[in-house]
Design an enzyme around this catalytic site. Structure first.
Site, mmCIF file in Angstrom:
data_model
loop_
_atom_site.group_PDB
_atom_site.id
_atom_site.type_symbol
_atom_site.label_atom_id
_atom_site.label_comp_id
_atom_site.label_asym_id
_atom_site.label_seq_id
_atom_site.Cartn_x
_atom_site.Cartn_y
_atom_site.Cartn_z
ATOM 1 N N GLY A 103 0.705 -1.253 0.113
ATOM 2 C CA GLY A 103 0.135 -0.003 0.028
ATOM 3 C C GLY A 103 0.833 1.337 -0.088
ATOM 4 O O GLY A 103 0.186 2.226 0.478
ATOM 5 N N SER A 104 1.928 1.107 -0.288
ATOM 6 C CA SER A 104 2.768 2.483 -0.252
ATOM 7 C C SER A 104 2.262 3.534 -1.410
ATOM 8 O O SER A 104 2.206 4.764 -1.215
ATOM 9 C CB SER A 104 4.270 2.241 -0.584
ATOM 10 N N ARG A 136 -4.871 -9.112 -9.481
ATOM 11 C CA ARG A 136 -5.526 -9.886 -10.232
ATOM 12 C C ARG A 136 -5.980 -9.376 -11.420
ATOM 13 O O ARG A 136 -6.347 -8.057 -11.469
ATOM 14 C CB ARG A 136 -6.972 -10.313 -9.542
ATOM 15 N N ILE A 137 -6.298 -10.239 -12.454
ATOM 16 C CA ILE A 137 -6.580 -9.351 -13.679
ATOM 17 C C ILE A 137 -8.132 -9.216 -13.407
ATOM 18 O O ILE A 137 -8.915 -10.090 -13.234
ATOM 19 C CB ILE A 137 -6.290 -10.528 -14.867
ATOM 20 N N ASN A 189 -3.765 2.133 -14.122
ATOM 21 C CA ASN A 189 -2.688 1.132 -13.400
ATOM 22 C C ASN A 189 -1.325 1.754 -13.149
ATOM 23 O O ASN A 189 -0.975 2.478 -13.930
ATOM 24 C CB ASN A 189 -2.616 -0.128 -14.001
ATOM 25 N N HIS A 210 2.591 0.543 -13.157
ATOM 26 C CA HIS A 210 3.490 -0.508 -13.368
ATOM 27 C C HIS A 210 4.906 -0.484 -13.114
ATOM 28 O O HIS A 210 5.253 0.596 -13.690
ATOM 29 C CB HIS A 210 3.175 -1.254 -14.595
HETATM 30 C C1 GRF Z 1 3.785 -0.967 -7.369
HETATM 31 O O1 GRF Z 1 5.241 -1.384 -7.434
HETATM 32 C C2 GRF Z 1 3.200 -0.982 -8.710
HETATM 33 O O2 GRF Z 1 3.824 -0.535 -9.822
HETATM 34 C C3 GRF Z 1 2.899 -2.550 -8.950
HETATM 35 O O3 GRF Z 1 2.574 -2.859 -7.773
HETATM 36 C C4 GRF Z 1 3.386 -2.309 -6.816
HETATM 37 C C5 GRF Z 1 2.430 -1.925 -5.348
HETATM 38 O O4 GRF Z 1 3.213 -1.294 -4.507
HETATM 39 N N1 GRF Z 1 1.872 -2.486 -9.709
HETATM 40 P P1 GRF Z 1 2.576 -0.789 -3.229
HETATM 41 O O5 GRF Z 1 1.540 -1.804 -2.675
HETATM 42 O O6 GRF Z 1 1.648 0.162 -3.508
HETATM 43 O O7 GRF Z 1 3.673 -0.286 -2.168
#
Ligand code: GRF
Length: 204
Positions: free
Chosen positions: A12-13, A94-95, A110, A112
């Site tokens: 959840g960062s 999940r997709i 999203n 990534h």
């Molecule tokens: C992030 O690195 C994001 O790019 C990927 O999942 C991770 C989630 O990180 N899709 P966090 O849980 O928000 O720390």
């Protein structure tokens, strides 16, 4: 207020970063309607709880990589009921399928941890590191149904790979950039400054 809903499975960062930017006024007209998770132990839910934000664990069903039909409908129902205008995936493992795309056309984004279209899929920074690229980074994109981690790219940030990096140090620097560009993109969308033309994102 522009209401977003966040779907997160992990630590959840990014949820925290968005909350911080709401609190410091950068996202002053954005409200997090709720954080939803497929993982009851997700730290993202705890962060939301601590901040007084509605947070709900919705059991995903029996599949590993996607939700079953009823679960998916429940996610969509809650998002609609709370008048969510933008669905933000933040490490949601999940997709998502048709029910989401029917209800939230061009309203799902999203983040990534690579410079897409390079290294889609899981643990993208490890894929990039192992490949030996000298620059990688992160991408915010609109989500489309297939293939995974595709969809019009909204914004990217570049991160150099240093000779003494490890998987961990590289990923830490990528996440620092994520925490900057995800709120930035949410702000642009909330201000109606982003649109899609011929499959490409234009920022006004
Ligand atoms: C992030 O690195 C994001 O790019 C990927 O999942 C991770 C989630 O990180 N899709 P966090 O849980 O928000 O720390």
């Amino acid at each position: 207020m522009f209401t977003i809903g966040i779907l997160a499975s992990g630590k959840g960062s990014n949820v925290q970063a968005i909350i911080d930017r709401i609190k410091d006024g950068y996202l002053s007209s954005v409200k997090i309607g709720m954080v939803l998770s497929d993982n009851p132990d997700s730290k993202a839910l705890k962060i939301a709880e601590k901040e007084g934000i509605k947070n709900i664990y919705i059991p995903p069903g029996n599949h590993k990589t996607f939700m079953d039909c009823n679960a998916e409908k429940e996610y969509v129902r809650i998002l609609k009921e709370n008048k969510v205008e933008l669905v933000c995936l933040a490490g949601f493992m999940r997709i998502i399928k048709q029910a989401f795309f029917t209800e939230f056309k061009d309203k799902i984004i999203n983040i990534h941890p690579s410079l897409l279209p390079a290294f889609p899929g899981v643990k993208a920074w490890i894929q990039a590191f192992d490949y030996g690229v000298k620059f990688t980074g992160c991408t915010v994109h609109f989500v489309q149904q297939q293939p995974v981690d595709s969809g019009p790219i909204i914004f990217q940030a570049v991160v150099p790979v240093f000779y003494d990096d490890t998987y961990e140090t590289l990923y830490q620097r990528i996440q620092i950039k994520e925490h900057i560009i995800y709120p930035y993109v949410i702000k642009l969308i909330s201000e109606d400054k982003i649109f899609i033309s011929k499959g490409k994102v234009i920022i006004k």
